[in-house]
Design a protein around this motif. Structure first.
Motif, PDB file in Angstrom:
ATOM      1  N   ALA A  33      48.002  44.068  49.309  1.00 50.77           N
ATOM      2  CA  ALA A  33      47.354  45.110  48.553  1.00 50.77           C
ATOM      3  C   ALA A  33      47.919  45.863  47.522  1.00 50.77           C
ATOM      4  O   ALA A  33      47.504  46.043  46.289  1.00 50.77           O
ATOM      5  N   ALA A  34      49.044  46.094  47.701  1.00 50.41           N
ATOM      6  CA  ALA A  34      50.161  46.853  46.809  1.00 50.41           C
ATOM      7  C   ALA A  34      50.354  45.915  45.466  1.00 50.41           C
ATOM      8  O   ALA A  34      50.081  46.631  44.478  1.00 50.41           O
ATOM      9  N   THR A  35      50.563  44.669  45.759  1.00 50.04           N
ATOM     10  CA  THR A  35      50.624  43.812  44.428  1.00 50.04           C
ATOM     11  C   THR A  35      49.378  43.728  43.841  1.00 50.04           C
ATOM     12  O   THR A  35      49.431  43.671  42.335  1.00 50.04           O
ATOM     13  N   PHE A  36      48.205  43.844  44.332  1.00 45.48           N
ATOM     14  CA  PHE A  36      47.026  43.646  43.566  1.00 45.48           C
ATOM     15  C   PHE A  36      46.687  45.106  42.723  1.00 45.48           C
ATOM     16  O   PHE A  36      46.197  45.029  41.836  1.00 45.48           O
ATOM     17  N   MET A  37      46.918  46.081  43.801  1.00 45.50           N
ATOM     18  CA  MET A  37      46.381  47.541  43.114  1.00 45.50           C
ATOM     19  C   MET A  37      47.501  47.698  41.947  1.00 45.50           C
ATOM     20  O   MET A  37      47.051  48.371  41.164  1.00 45.50           O
ATOM     21  N   ALA A  38      48.648  47.102  41.848  1.00 42.40           N
ATOM     22  CA  ALA A  38      49.437  47.644  40.653  1.00 42.40           C
ATOM     23  C   ALA A  38      48.872  46.553  39.482  1.00 42.40           C
ATOM     24  O   ALA A  38      49.585  46.929  38.432  1.00 42.40           O
ATOM     25  N   LEU A  55      34.217  57.246  35.039  1.00 43.14           N
ATOM     26  CA  LEU A  55      33.800  57.980  36.286  1.00 43.14           C
ATOM     27  C   LEU A  55      34.925  58.622  37.366  1.00 43.14           C
ATOM     28  O   LEU A  55      34.394  59.317  38.118  1.00 43.14           O
ATOM     29  N   LEU A  56      36.116  58.604  36.824  1.00 41.61           N
ATOM     30  CA  LEU A  56      37.105  58.874  37.649  1.00 41.61           C
ATOM     31  C   LEU A  56      37.088  58.435  38.977  1.00 41.61           C
ATOM     32  O   LEU A  56      37.361  59.134  39.988  1.00 41.61           O
ATOM     33  N   ILE A  57      36.896  57.095  39.109  1.00 38.91           N
ATOM     34  CA  ILE A  57      36.926  56.492  40.472  1.00 38.91           C
ATOM     35  C   ILE A  57      37.938  55.525  40.334  1.00 38.91           C
ATOM     36  O   ILE A  57      38.463  54.539  39.608  1.00 38.91           O
ATOM     37  N   SER A  58      39.045  55.449  41.424  1.00 40.87           N
ATOM     38  CA  SER A  58      40.362  54.869  41.594  1.00 40.87           C
ATOM     39  C   SER A  58      39.871  53.396  42.086  1.00 40.87           C
ATOM     40  O   SER A  58      39.180  53.295  43.145  1.00 40.87           O
ATOM     41  N   ASP A  63      39.174  47.045  46.929  1.00 41.19           N
ATOM     42  CA  ASP A  63      38.980  46.075  45.807  1.00 41.19           C
ATOM     43  C   ASP A  63      39.771  44.979  45.976  1.00 41.19           C
ATOM     44  O   ASP A  63      39.535  44.112  45.195  1.00 41.19           O
ATOM     45  N   VAL A  64      40.754  44.954  46.941  1.00 44.34           N
ATOM     46  CA  VAL A  64      41.627  43.993  46.968  1.00 44.34           C
ATOM     47  C   VAL A  64      41.006  42.636  47.632  1.00 44.34           C
ATOM     48  O   VAL A  64      40.413  42.841  48.653  1.00 44.34           O
ATOM     49  N   PRO A  65      41.221  41.494  47.207  1.00 48.68           N
ATOM     50  CA  PRO A  65      40.596  40.340  48.109  1.00 48.68           C
ATOM     51  C   PRO A  65      41.200  40.371  49.445  1.00 48.68           C
ATOM     52  O   PRO A  65      42.291  40.738  49.837  1.00 48.68           O
ATOM     53  N   ILE A  66      40.340  39.468  50.298  1.00 48.75           N
ATOM     54  CA  ILE A  66      40.882  39.266  51.635  1.00 48.75           C
ATOM     55  C   ILE A  66      42.157  38.435  51.583  1.00 48.75           C
ATOM     56  O   ILE A  66      42.322  37.514  50.511  1.00 48.75           O
ATOM     57  N   ASN A  67      43.058  38.546  52.477  1.00 43.14           N
ATOM     58  CA  ASN A  67      44.170  37.827  52.652  1.00 43.14           C
ATOM     59  C   ASN A  67      43.690  36.165  52.683  1.00 43.14           C
ATOM     60  O   ASN A  67      43.039  35.867  53.692  1.00 43.14           O
ATOM     61  N   GLU A  68      44.081  35.233  51.798  1.00 48.14           N
ATOM     62  CA  GLU A  68      43.682  33.782  51.810  1.00 48.14           C
ATOM     63  C   GLU A  68      44.510  33.127  53.024  1.00 48.14           C
ATOM     64  O   GLU A  68      43.672  32.316  53.383  1.00 48.14           O
ATOM     65  N   ASN A  69      45.517  33.566  53.384  1.00 42.44           N
ATOM     66  CA  ASN A  69      45.926  33.004  54.593  1.00 42.44           C
ATOM     67  C   ASN A  69      44.987  33.283  55.973  1.00 42.44           C
ATOM     68  O   ASN A  69      44.921  32.288  56.872  1.00 42.44           O
ATOM     69  N   TYR A  70      44.435  34.406  56.207  1.00 40.74           N
ATOM     70  CA  TYR A  70      43.605  34.591  57.159  1.00 40.74           C
ATOM     71  C   TYR A  70      42.382  33.745  56.883  1.00 40.74           C
ATOM     72  O   TYR A  70      41.939  33.291  58.189  1.00 40.74           O
ATOM     73  N   ILE A  71      41.963  33.643  56.009  1.00 41.97           N
ATOM     74  CA  ILE A  71      40.541  32.888  55.896  1.00 41.97           C
ATOM     75  C   ILE A  71      40.963  31.400  56.084  1.00 41.97           C
ATOM     76  O   ILE A  71      40.331  30.994  56.769  1.00 41.97           O
ATOM     77  N   SER A  72      42.173  30.813  55.557  1.00 36.54           N
ATOM     78  CA  SER A  72      42.371  29.503  55.791  1.00 36.54           C
ATOM     79  C   SER A  72      42.725  29.353  57.125  1.00 36.54           C
ATOM     80  O   SER A  72      42.355  27.960  57.819  1.00 36.54           O
ATOM     81  N   THR A  73      43.386  30.237  57.974  1.00 39.48           N
ATOM     82  CA  THR A  73      43.600  30.037  59.302  1.00 39.48           C
ATOM     83  C   THR A  73      42.226  29.976  60.082  1.00 39.48           C
ATOM     84  O   THR A  73      42.219  29.009  61.062  1.00 39.48           O
TER      85      THR A  73
END
Length: 556
Positions: A33-38, A55-58, A63-73
């Motif tokens: 998450a931290a890498t994507f949000m940066a 709109l002052l929406i952070s 917004d971070v994609p699902i971890n691909e390793n989880y999906i692959s597993t």
């Protein structure tokens, strides 16, 4: 006899747990998450980021994609098929045998919990559920089309949409995502020539078939799109003819499965990432081919169904969601479907050409007692473009009242862009609440706002009134954020947050007896000197023709 009973019970037990089921696996975290949000542009287009900033929406972890390793597993797990996913809900949609799906929870520590589409299989599932009426249909069987040579004047003027167009609000600078069952012939019909020539179709995707051909499948989406974007000179005009469009197919018309909820959420996530402003959905879900997956009225609370949870997140990203309330008013099941039940979704019911409620228009309220539908537009004998012949036709359904409304919502939202340009450095809750004020203004302009009903909601809105109230309410809120500093005042004070307001303001100061002791015709943020005033309490009034604000001053 006991052996026969035991054998029969065992057979039923084994059969029940060996059948294929749909379920959502919810993951515990997003390790990257931290890498994507940066790096927000790795998740969202620049236009989406700009919309969020306005709109002052952070950007956040949703917004971070699902971890691909989880999906692959999970994909590599024997007996499991992955059908869809949602980064917002950090979940994937799977199909497999019940016991195999349940085993995943103990096998992988990154899975937080499992939700089966069949709620009886969930640990906290409903043990007793009101039976969903089996004759309810979510498809468009209530939609009947016949040819005529009418125009779209009535369905636009009923809502005073022509007033928006006269103000130059025709959908320019707005992107509308239409999520539906298919868009055949949009790439060839003359009624869509104008938006093709002006490059107003930005793209789309066919989630049903997992390919990029969105000019296919059911013609319902083509007809829906026509009420917003269609144009035949002197004969037919949609409600937002200058908007741009993404076209997404999520409905699999030949069946009714819970997968369509997941596909809709995927499409909404894609719309968000592309910077879409308004989503129209002329779909609704309650009943499925598998009765155990069907929703009950108790589920229509805006937070139970997968699709309604996704819709709420979509709205939190700054998009305006407009949804048909449904065509079940004459059925035993008479209520709205999901995601029209979601609190942030604008659910639209249907009236005929003279403003009388269409009998097929679905009822509210939601199970938790909220008004649904909120507003109404013409959906009985609505004027559309036939998806095969391209002729001007008429059709019935809230499927058409929704896009008629969505186009005008986009036109009104275009005014938000104008207001942003009027005070581009404004960073207050006013900006963040643009969508709130827009919806509030539309609802309050409706003819039954003071006396809503379960089928009419707030009634038929008046977009002339809505536009004026919307602008005024934003301006009033701007004045709410205005303040003076310092206060108490020794000799002079500054007016803060007024320089970003639109329009010209005057200033008056009154003493405690109501006598005017100071006046300035044109005022901004300059220093106001009151050194000569006696000590005591005074009242400062800032005003123009549209709004005013009074602040108490203590002179030391």
């Amino acid at each position: 006899m006991k052996n026969i009973f035991f054998t029969l019970f065992f057979f039923i037990f084994i059969t029940a747990f060996s059948q294929q089921e749909d379920a959502w696996l919810f993951f515990k975290d997003k390790p990257n998450a931290a890498t994507f949000m940066a790096n927000p542009t790795s998740m969202l287009s620049q236009r989406a980021i700009d919309r969020r900033n306005n709109l002052l929406i952070s950007v956040d972890e949703k917004d971070v994609p699902i971890n691909e390793n989880y999906i692959s597993t999970i994909k590599n797990s024997s007996g499991i098929t992955v059908l869809g996913k949602s980064k917002w809900l950090n979940a994937i949609h799977v199909k497999g045998e019940i016991n195999v799906i349940n085993t995943l929870l103990s096998s992988y520590n990154f899975i937080d919990h499992i939700e089966f589409a069949n709620k009886f299989l969930n640990p906290n599932g409903k043990s007793k559920r009101k039976k969903v009426v089996s004759n309810h249909q979510n498809k468009w069987n209530k939609t009947s089309t016949d040819f005529n040579y009418g125009s779209a004047n009535n369905q636009i003027k009923m809502l005073k949409g022509d007033y928006l167009h006269q103000q130059g609000l025709t959908g320019g600078n707005q992107i509308i995502a239409v999520i539906d069952g298919g868009f055949p012939n949009v790439n060839t019909l003359a009624a869509f020539q104008r938006i093709r020539d002006h490059n107003q179709i930005l793209g789309g995707y066919n989630f049903a078939d997992r390919n990029s051909n969105f000019y296919t499948r059911d013609g319902h989406g083509t007809q829906v799109l026509s009420t917003i974007a269609g144009y035949i000179e002197n004969e037919f005009v949609g409600t937002a003819p200058d908007a741009k469009f993404y076209l997404f197919i999520t409905e699999i018309v030949e069946s009714e499965t819970v997968l369509e909820e997941t596909l809709w959420v995927e499409a909404a996530e894609k719309a968000d990432s592309l910077g879409v402003n308004v989503i129209n959905t002329s779909l609704g879900y309650t009943t499925y081919d598998n009765e155990n997956h069907s929703h009950s009225y108790e589920d229509m609370d805006g937070k139970t169904t997968f699709i309604s949870r996704g819709a709420e997140i979509a709205a939190s990203r700054g998009m305006l969601l407009v949804n048909a309330v449904g065509n079940s008013g004459n059925d035993s099941w008479k209520y709205m479907g999901a995601p029209a039940d979601a609190p942030s979704v604008i659910a639209v019911g249907a009236v005929n050409s003279i403003g009388n409620i269409a009998s097929f228009s679905s009822y509210g309220p939601t199970f938790d007692g909220r008004i649904k539908p909120e507003i109404l537009a013409q959906g009985a004998n609505a004027v559309i473009i036939n998806h095969v012949s391209g002729a001007i036709s008429s059709s019935n359904g809230t499927s058409f009242s929704s896009p008629i409304m969505a186009g005008l919502i986009a036109c009104l939202n275009q005014n938000s862009a104008f207001l942003l340009k009027s005070y581009p450095t404004k960073k207050t809750n006013t900006i963040q609440n643009f969508n709130y004020y827009l919806k509030k203004s539309v609802f309050e302009s409706a003819d039954r706002y003071s006396n809503p009903t379960v089928q009419h909601g707030y009634g038929i809105p008046n977009f002339e009134v809505a536009l004026n109230n919307y602008t005024a309410s934003l301006e009033d809120n701007i004045l709410t954020n205005m303040k003076i500093s310092p206060n108490p005042v020794k000799s002079s004070f500054n007016i803060q947050n007024l320089e970003n307001s639109s329009g010209t303001y005057s200033l008056q100061i009154f003493n405690i007896l109501g006598k005017k002791v100071f006046e300035k015709q044109t005022v901004s943020s300059e220093n106001i000197d009151i050194a000569t005033f006696k000590k005591g309490i005074y009242f400062l009034k800032i005003f123009n023709d549209a709004s005013s604000r009074t602040i108490k001053i203590l002179k030391e």
